[in-house]
Motif scaffolding. Structure first.
Motif, PDB file in Angstrom:
ATOM      1  N   MET A   1      -6.830  10.831  35.184  1.00  0.00           N
ATOM      2  CA  MET A   1      -5.482  11.375  35.356  1.00  0.00           C
ATOM      3  C   MET A   1      -4.540  10.264  35.802  1.00  0.00           C
ATOM      4  N   ILE A   2      -3.314  10.235  35.261  1.00  0.00           N
ATOM      5  CA  ILE A   2      -2.351   9.200  35.598  1.00  0.00           C
ATOM      6  C   ILE A   2      -1.690   9.521  36.932  1.00  0.00           C
ATOM      7  N   ASP A   3      -0.954   8.554  37.477  1.00  0.00           N
ATOM      8  CA  ASP A   3      -0.317   8.687  38.769  1.00  0.00           C
ATOM      9  C   ASP A   3       0.742   9.791  38.743  1.00  0.00           C
ATOM     10  N   VAL A   4       0.920  10.473  39.885  1.00  0.00           N
ATOM     11  CA  VAL A   4       1.870  11.585  39.955  1.00  0.00           C
ATOM     12  C   VAL A   4       3.295  11.110  39.706  1.00  0.00           C
ATOM     13  N   ASP A   5       3.640   9.904  40.170  1.00  0.00           N
ATOM     14  CA  ASP A   5       4.989   9.390  39.903  1.00  0.00           C
ATOM     15  C   ASP A   5       5.240   9.280  38.404  1.00  0.00           C
ATOM     16  N   LYS A   6       4.236   8.831  37.658  1.00  0.00           N
ATOM     17  CA  LYS A   6       4.383   8.693  36.214  1.00  0.00           C
ATOM     18  C   LYS A   6       4.501  10.064  35.546  1.00  0.00           C
ATOM     19  N   ILE A   7       3.729  11.045  36.061  1.00  0.00           N
ATOM     20  CA  ILE A   7       3.834  12.413  35.532  1.00  0.00           C
ATOM     21  C   ILE A   7       5.248  12.947  35.753  1.00  0.00           C
ATOM     22  N   GLU A   8       5.766  12.720  36.942  1.00  0.00           N
ATOM     23  CA  GLU A   8       7.112  13.195  37.257  1.00  0.00           C
ATOM     24  C   GLU A   8       8.150  12.549  36.339  1.00  0.00           C
ATOM     25  N   ASP A   9       7.995  11.255  36.065  1.00  0.00           N
ATOM     26  CA  ASP A   9       8.923  10.553  35.184  1.00  0.00           C
ATOM     27  C   ASP A   9       8.850  11.111  33.759  1.00  0.00           C
ATOM     28  N   ILE A  10       7.620  11.379  33.284  1.00  0.00           N
ATOM     29  CA  ILE A  10       7.459  11.947  31.940  1.00  0.00           C
ATOM     30  C   ILE A  10       8.151  13.292  31.833  1.00  0.00           C
ATOM     31  N   ARG A  11       7.956  14.167  32.803  1.00  0.00           N
ATOM     32  CA  ARG A  11       8.532  15.511  32.750  1.00  0.00           C
ATOM     33  C   ARG A  11      10.050  15.469  32.892  1.00  0.00           C
ATOM     34  N   LYS A  12      10.549  14.535  33.700  1.00  0.00           N
ATOM     35  CA  LYS A  12      11.998  14.416  33.854  1.00  0.00           C
ATOM     36  C   LYS A  12      12.641  13.953  32.550  1.00  0.00           C
ATOM     37  N   ARG A  13      12.015  13.001  31.868  1.00  0.00           N
ATOM     38  CA  ARG A  13      12.547  12.524  30.592  1.00  0.00           C
ATOM     39  C   ARG A  13      12.464  13.617  29.529  1.00  0.00           C
ATOM     40  N   ALA A  14      11.363  14.400  29.568  1.00  0.00           N
ATOM     41  CA  ALA A  14      11.226  15.483  28.591  1.00  0.00           C
ATOM     42  C   ALA A  14      12.304  16.544  28.797  1.00  0.00           C
ATOM     43  N   ARG A  15      12.616  16.861  30.066  1.00  0.00           N
ATOM     44  CA  ARG A  15      13.690  17.828  30.327  1.00  0.00           C
ATOM     45  C   ARG A  15      15.035  17.305  29.859  1.00  0.00           C
ATOM     46  N   GLY A  16      15.177  15.967  29.858  1.00  0.00           N
ATOM     47  CA  GLY A  16      16.428  15.373  29.378  1.00  0.00           C
ATOM     48  C   GLY A  16      16.531  15.300  27.868  1.00  0.00           C
ATOM     49  N   GLY A  17      15.478  15.704  27.155  1.00  0.00           N
ATOM     50  CA  GLY A  17      15.539  15.761  25.701  1.00  0.00           C
ATOM     51  C   GLY A  17      15.066  14.517  24.982  1.00  0.00           C
ATOM     52  N   GLU A  18      14.460  13.565  25.696  1.00  0.00           N
ATOM     53  CA  GLU A  18      13.989  12.356  25.036  1.00  0.00           C
ATOM     54  C   GLU A  18      12.778  12.674  24.151  1.00  0.00           C
ATOM     55  N   PRO A  19      12.643  12.008  22.996  1.00  0.00           N
ATOM     56  CA  PRO A  19      11.471  12.237  22.137  1.00  0.00           C
ATOM     57  C   PRO A  19      10.204  11.713  22.808  1.00  0.00           C
ATOM     58  N   ILE A  20       9.064  12.275  22.404  1.00  0.00           N
ATOM     59  CA  ILE A  20       7.788  11.913  22.998  1.00  0.00           C
ATOM     60  C   ILE A  20       7.484  10.431  22.830  1.00  0.00           C
ATOM     61  N   ALA A  21       7.800   9.873  21.663  1.00  0.00           N
ATOM     62  CA  ALA A  21       7.517   8.459  21.422  1.00  0.00           C
ATOM     63  C   ALA A  21       8.262   7.570  22.421  1.00  0.00           C
ATOM     64  N   ALA A  22       9.541   7.890  22.667  1.00  0.00           N
ATOM     65  CA  ALA A  22      10.325   7.099  23.619  1.00  0.00           C
ATOM     66  C   ALA A  22       9.795   7.272  25.042  1.00  0.00           C
TER      67      ALA A  22
END
Length: 506
Positions: A1-22
């Motif tokens: 499992m990756i670090d929680v900070d990285k998980i939080e960053d991924i979810r925040k970017r996803a809520r902002g509408g960024e594509p998965i690749a980016a």
């Protein structure tokens, strides 16, 4: 499992509408990993699984591998120690005789530990003087509460919405991250969404600002990532930054906790408390804007983010090793029993705001569940007085209780024969005397009262318990004392014209 900070960053970017690749490129993970955590419904902590013990052959070399990996930070990325190179170095330079897989696992864990220390989040700046709809402030207050007949000091986390001046509150027994992460979802579900940002007092246990760094608890980091909650912390010794929420804490204390409320079930009390907090704003206008607080609160609600599909499980998992009696401690002074079958074995312990759940570390099976104890005074889950408080509110559980099993046979026989209402009253006498004199003295007092009067009168039990607590033994006489002379004297007083000689046999 990756670090929680990285998980939080991924979810925040996803809520902002960024594509998965980016997102994957920015976070430094694969696209499947980015997609997995962006769409994950539940980030609640999982029970720790038993892991393969690390080789004891590595213990003498831990002080060497740490500096190697730490020094690598200043080197070119391609010239750092790989796990294989670290193993070879241990063998060639230091004579390590263990396996390479064990060395690789050790190096990987050391890197993760070092990364967590380096990746502490920097504090975000101070909030602007104005508050936007949907932003919240969180702080704790205190209040005395009558819980099952016992005066208890409780903690009151309040989540104030400064835009509307509405602030739902809850009652807990501590200020830990488990309490915060239990209370906030209750508030989120009550108001219908997640605040766009929450500002926490620096003294709460979810995190603390130290200089330019904010140190967060692991549970809160998962909680924030699960709900997509943005957060900041006030600066130390900056009371001007938290006036609104402290005013709301004081408002709740004056209006909802005077006189001291009494209850048996804290969960039911908390459900009522949410509605009572909202009722305080009915008909009131905002102290600065002049608009009705209920109207502004609707603007707060419209600005909230939607709730996630799954509720966060607010528990902190720890592994505890039981004693030879199958007992382990939490917080150093609170003892809980997993049972003799777990003597000298490890158990997984889920620490919640109100409960402690003990699980088998290998199978995950629930072994026992206890009401969580708080405070600095030592407690023991096998102590009958702990169950006695709950039994007074639920006397139907008398037959199967540890309290019944701890009492003398003659006392148990008498209590078994009582009606439910009388049983509950006598259990309350036992509870109060136990709190005042101790368990042993209270039981002895009830036994003496039953033997002397045939019942459990409160005054008689209190007197007998006090004598037992002071070490005063019962007075035993060699022969029976005839009290008939006193009866004759009383008849003389009641009869008026009778002769004393006739009544007393003179």
């Amino acid at each position: 499992m990756i670090d929680v900070d990285k998980i939080e960053d991924i979810r925040k970017r996803a809520r902002g509408g960024e594509p998965i690749a980016a997102i994957a490129r920015a976070a430094g993970v694969s696209e499947p990993t980015a997609r997995k955590y962006a769409k994950m419904d539940d980030l609640s902590p999982e029970m720790p699984r038993a892991r393969r013990p690390e080789s004891g052959l590595l213990a003498p070399y831990e002080e060497t591998t740490g500096p190697w990996l730490d020094d690598d930070r200043g080197n070119c990325r391609k010239q750092r120690h790989t796990a294989v190179r670290a193993c070879a170095g241990l063998r060639d330079e230091l004579g390590y005789e263990g396996s390479c897989p064990a060395a690789r696992r050790h190096a990987g864990r050391r890197r993760e530990e070092m990364a967590r220390e380096r990746d502490r989040r920097d504090a975000e700046g101070l909030l602007a003087p104005g508050w936007l709809p949907g932003e919240a402030r969180v702080d704790f207050g205190e209040a005395d509460l009558g819980v099952r007949g016992v005066l208890t000091r409780g903690k009151r986390p309040a989540a104030a919405f400064p835009h509307s001046n509405v602030g739902p509150a809850r009652v807990f027994w501590g200020e830990t991250s488990e309490c915060v992460c239990q209370g906030l979802p209750d508030v989120f579900e009550f108001v219908g969404g997640v605040p766009r940002r929450a500002v926490f007092d620096n003294a709460t246990e979810v995190g603390r600002r130290v200089g330019g760094e904010v140190r967060l608890s692991e549970l809160f980091r998962r909680f924030a990532a699960h709900y997509g909650l943005d957060y900041t912390f006030t600066n130390p010794r900056s009371g001007n930054e938290k006036g609104n929420v402290e005013n709301k804490v004081g408002c709740h204390r004056r209006n909802l906790f005077v006189p001291v409320p009494s209850f048996h079930d804290v969960s039911a009390f908390n459900r009522r408390l949410l509605g009572d907090c909202l009722d305080l704003s009915e008909g009131r206008r905002h102290y600065r804007l002049g608009t009705p607080e209920s109207e502004l609160f609707e603007e707060d609600r419209e600005a909230l983010s939607p709730l996630p599909p799954a509720r966060f499980s607010c528990v902190r998992w720890e592994t505890r090793r039981c004693s030879k009696q199958g007992v382990f401690t939490v917080g150093g002074v609170h003892r809980y029993s997993a049972g003799p079958a777990y003597a000298r074995r490890e158990v997984a312990v889920a620490l919640g705001a109100f409960d402690v759940t003990v699980c088998d570390a290998s199978t995950g099976e629930v072994v026992a569940t206890y009401e969580r104890e708080w405070g600095e005074a030592p407690t023991d889950s096998s102590d009958p007085t702990l169950q006695l408080r709950l039994l007074c509110a639920r006397p139907a559980g008398w037959r199967d209780s540890s309290v019944r099993a701890s009492l003398p046979a003659e006392l148990v026989s008498f209590l078994d024969s009582e009606r439910p209402a009388d049983l509950a009253a006598d259990l309350r006498v036992l509870r109060d005397e136990s709190a005042e004199r101790g368990w042993s003295a209270a039981v002895e007092g009830m036994s003496r009262s039953l033997a002397a009067t045939g019942g459990l009168d409160r005054a008689s039990v209190a007197l007998s318990a006090a004598r037992a607590a002071s070490g005063d033994e019962r007075v035993e006489y060699d022969e029976e004392v005839d009290l008939g002379v006193y009866d004759g004297a009383l008849r003389l007083l009641e009869g008026g014209g009778r002769r004393a000689a006739d009544e007393l046999g003179a």
